[in-house]
Design a protein around this motif. Structure first.
Motif, short mmCIF file in Angstrom:
data_model
loop_
_atom_site.label_atom_id
_atom_site.label_comp_id
_atom_site.label_asym_id
_atom_site.label_seq_id
_atom_site.Cartn_x
_atom_site.Cartn_y
_atom_site.Cartn_z
N CYS A 193 -49.17 35.07 121.05
CA CYS A 193 -48.77 36.39 120.57
C CYS A 193 -47.42 36.77 121.21
O CYS A 193 -47.02 36.18 122.21
CB CYS A 193 -49.83 37.44 120.92
SG CYS A 193 -49.97 37.82 122.66
N ASP A 195 -46.52 39.28 122.98
CA ASP A 195 -46.62 39.68 124.38
C ASP A 195 -46.64 38.48 125.30
O ASP A 195 -45.99 38.44 126.33
CB ASP A 195 -47.89 40.52 124.59
CG ASP A 195 -47.71 41.95 124.11
OD1 ASP A 195 -46.57 42.45 124.19
OD2 ASP A 195 -48.70 42.55 123.67
N CYS A 196 -47.45 37.48 124.88
CA CYS A 196 -47.61 36.32 125.74
C CYS A 196 -46.33 35.50 125.85
O CYS A 196 -46.08 34.86 126.86
CB CYS A 196 -48.76 35.44 125.24
SG CYS A 196 -50.36 36.07 125.77
N ARG A 199 -44.55 37.09 128.47
CA ARG A 199 -45.28 36.87 129.73
C ARG A 199 -44.95 35.50 130.31
O ARG A 199 -44.92 35.32 131.52
CB ARG A 199 -46.78 36.94 129.48
CG ARG A 199 -47.32 38.33 129.33
CD ARG A 199 -48.79 38.29 128.98
NE ARG A 199 -49.35 39.61 128.83
CZ ARG A 199 -50.12 39.99 127.82
NH1 ARG A 199 -50.44 39.13 126.87
NH2 ARG A 199 -50.58 41.22 127.75
N ARG A 206 -50.38 36.13 133.63
CA ARG A 206 -50.88 37.16 132.73
C ARG A 206 -51.41 36.59 131.42
O ARG A 206 -52.19 37.24 130.73
CB ARG A 206 -49.77 38.17 132.41
CG ARG A 206 -49.43 39.06 133.55
CD ARG A 206 -49.76 40.51 133.20
NE ARG A 206 -49.53 41.36 134.35
CZ ARG A 206 -50.47 41.77 135.17
NH1 ARG A 206 -51.72 41.41 134.98
NH2 ARG A 206 -50.19 42.52 136.20
N LEU A 207 -50.96 35.39 131.07
CA LEU A 207 -51.46 34.76 129.84
C LEU A 207 -52.96 34.52 129.95
O LEU A 207 -53.65 34.44 128.95
CB LEU A 207 -50.80 33.38 129.62
CG LEU A 207 -49.34 33.16 129.24
CD1 LEU A 207 -49.24 32.66 127.83
CD2 LEU A 207 -48.47 34.34 129.46
N ASP A 209 -55.39 36.35 130.95
CA ASP A 209 -56.36 37.35 130.51
C ASP A 209 -55.87 38.13 129.30
O ASP A 209 -56.21 39.30 129.12
CB ASP A 209 -56.79 38.27 131.66
CG ASP A 209 -55.64 39.08 132.20
OD1 ASP A 209 -54.49 38.73 131.93
OD2 ASP A 209 -55.90 40.07 132.90
N CYS A 210 -55.09 37.48 128.44
CA CYS A 210 -54.68 38.09 127.17
C CYS A 210 -55.94 38.30 126.32
O CYS A 210 -56.88 37.52 126.37
CB CYS A 210 -53.70 37.20 126.43
SG CYS A 210 -53.15 37.94 124.87
N LYS A 211 -55.93 39.42 125.55
CA LYS A 211 -57.13 39.73 124.77
C LYS A 211 -57.08 39.15 123.35
O LYS A 211 -58.08 39.15 122.65
CB LYS A 211 -57.31 41.25 124.68
CG LYS A 211 -57.89 41.82 125.97
CD LYS A 211 -57.72 43.32 126.06
CE LYS A 211 -57.94 43.81 127.48
NZ LYS A 211 -57.37 45.14 127.69
N CYS A 215 -54.78 33.45 121.69
CA CYS A 215 -54.25 33.16 123.02
C CYS A 215 -55.39 32.76 123.96
O CYS A 215 -55.25 31.86 124.79
CB CYS A 215 -53.54 34.37 123.60
SG CYS A 215 -52.08 34.86 122.70
N ARG A 216 -56.49 33.45 123.80
CA ARG A 216 -57.67 33.17 124.63
C ARG A 216 -58.10 31.73 124.50
O ARG A 216 -58.46 31.08 125.48
CB ARG A 216 -58.81 34.06 124.18
CG ARG A 216 -58.95 35.28 125.05
CD ARG A 216 -60.27 35.91 124.74
NE ARG A 216 -60.81 36.50 125.94
CZ ARG A 216 -61.44 37.66 125.97
NH1 ARG A 216 -61.64 38.31 124.85
NH2 ARG A 216 -61.89 38.15 127.09
#
Length: 420
Positions: A193, A195-196, A199, A206-207, A209-211, A215-216
RNA sequence: GUGGCUGUAGCUCAGUUGGUUAGAGUGCAAGAUUGUGGAUCUUGAUGUCGUGGGUUCAAGUCCCAUCAGCCACCCCA
């Protein structure tokens, strides 16, 4: 209110009807912290801005977009403190507290400021409590600091929270881990994503615990922080766990706890309440073994945590917990007629001087209206004085909880109230 | 900083396809009760309908902007 002034966004008033809750949690925190041998320290709410830039970390959101920065009249760059540890460390170094008897176990309470988008449990001026422990890197100290926070939450009666711990290793092992993470995620760049992707450069941990589910899925096989711990950190972490177990403090290991501030190393921990919505961190902290030196002090290890009073009170309200006694007068005086009013006012003065909370409503003249006012004030006793009482030097004392009423000499009232 | 929901009395909320004087409950005040509160009954007061603009003969209701709160993201306490 012709001008219609409004409170600044993200701030709130603590109104009289709520104040006792704040006093209660603050008093409880003070009591617990002092029982662990901590001493209070209070630092200014603003500091030189580079104190935070250097300690919290230039790249963090806190510094980049959340700090209230301003210049004073001499052009000095100052900032409303966004967190409490850096100022305490500054004071610790500046005042050589390492050499003071009361210098290495410190607690604090006070407002912090962060320019965030407000939400329930997230404010621009919020109130934190916290502790800092300097000078020992013994794993027992980690456990003790964690235990202090745990005792505090327990003492308030909270049950809906969990303690999660992690070790982020030393700066060196963390770097190695970051490199491993970058190497791992780089090939998946397209699938991450937005955001990641940022990151990945800023803080690859931080990657983890991406929701976002996609990414998970990728993060599931990423190199774990714990696998990259250096030997010393791993041994330290193991012993912290042993001590916590010995102290019967339940915890879970959560390898995705990162902590948002740069200065942390080794132990990191959070107290989480999952009923709070997305602002679910009740308190959090960790070890910072290089911060003191970084801020110009002698190399001294440290560990601490901080929590927000707002979320604490919110959690307590959710669990329907008590905030102690709601403040109310011990006695409410009711008088009938001019003579009685004079006697009542004199008596009121005596009561106040004796440190007994006493109330009187001069605006209400009839007995009925005064009794109603007494009832509304939630007073323990109502003292009634009319002609009959004045003549005999007595006062009718009604117990507002039981409804019982007795007649006692006015000059025995204070003694009576102190006993009952 | 991004997306969404909401904003009417102190508080919780109703307000029908735009229509005349904006309602309820609760709370507040007074009285029933000129020597006894909490129950009950009666009566009463209180609204720049978040703010500013626009559309319309007419706006709480529609449109735009703005402010604020909430939710999610982000971040974290």
């Amino acid at each position: 209110m012709a001008e219609g002034y409004k409170i600044p966004r993200g701030t709130f008033d603590i109104l009289p009807s709520e104040s006792y809750k704040w006093n209660y949690v603050m008093a409880t925190f003070r009591r617990i912290a002092e029982s662990y041998g901590y001493h209070q320290i209070t630092t200014p709410i603003f500091e030189q801005s580079d104190l935070f830039e250097r300690s919290v970390g230039d790249a963090t959101d806190i510094i980049q977009k959340e700090m209230y920065r301003f210049q004073d009249r001499k052009g000095r760059s100052l900032a409303l403190r966004p967190e409490g540890t850096a100022p305490v460390v500054r004071s610790f170094v500046e005042n050589n507290l390492l050499y003071e008897k009361k210098g290495n176990r410190l607690y604090y309470m006070g407002p912090m400021f962060r320019y965030d988008r407000p939400q329930k449990g997230r404010y621009r001026q919020f109130y934190q409590y916290g502790v800092e422990n300097f000078g020992s890197d013994h794993p027992y100290i980690d456990a003790e600091v964690i235990a202090l926070g745990y005792s505090f939450l327990k003492e308030l009666g909270l049950t809906d929270f969990s303690l999660e711990i992690n070790s982020i290793g030393t700066a060196k092992s963390s770097e190695v881990h970051n490199a491993a993470l970058s190497a791992y995620f780089e090939p998946h760049l397209e699938e991450l994503c937005a955001d990641c992707r940022t990151r990945l450069n800023k803080n690859p941990k931080r990657l983890l615990d991406c929701k976002v589910p996609s990414c998970r899925a990728i993060a599931g096989n990423a190199p774990s922080m714990l696998a990259y711990l250096d030997e010393e950190s791993a041994a330290h972490f193991a012993r912290v766990q042993e001590y916590l177990t010995l102290m019967e403090i339940p915890f879970t290991i959560n390898p995705t706890i990162v902590r948002g501030l740069d200065y942390y190393s080794k132990t990191a921990f959070e107290y989480i309440n999952n009923n709070l919505g997305s602002q679910n961190a009740l308190a959090g902290g960790g070890r910072y073994d290089t911060l003191v030196e970084q801020l110009g002090g002698k190399a001294t290890t440290g560990i601490g945590f901080a929590g927000g009073f707002e979320r604490l009170i919110l959690s307590m309200e959710q669990e329907n917990l008590s905030f102690g006694e709601v403040p109310h007068p011990r006695i409410f005086l009711v008088s009938l007629g001019d003579e009685a009013e004079k006697t009542a006012i004199k008596l009121l003065t005596d009561l106040h001087n004796a440190g007994i909370s006493a109330a009187f409503d001069v605006d209400k003249t009839t007995l009925n209206a005064q009794m109603k006012a007494a009832g509304k004030s939630d007073t323990d006793f109502t003292g009634i004085m009319g002609d009959d009482e004045i003549k005999s030097g007595k006062i009718s004392l009604k117990n507002m909880r039981s409804g019982e009423q007795i007649l006692i000499p006015i000059n025995e009232l204070i003694t009576f109230l102190k006993k009952n």
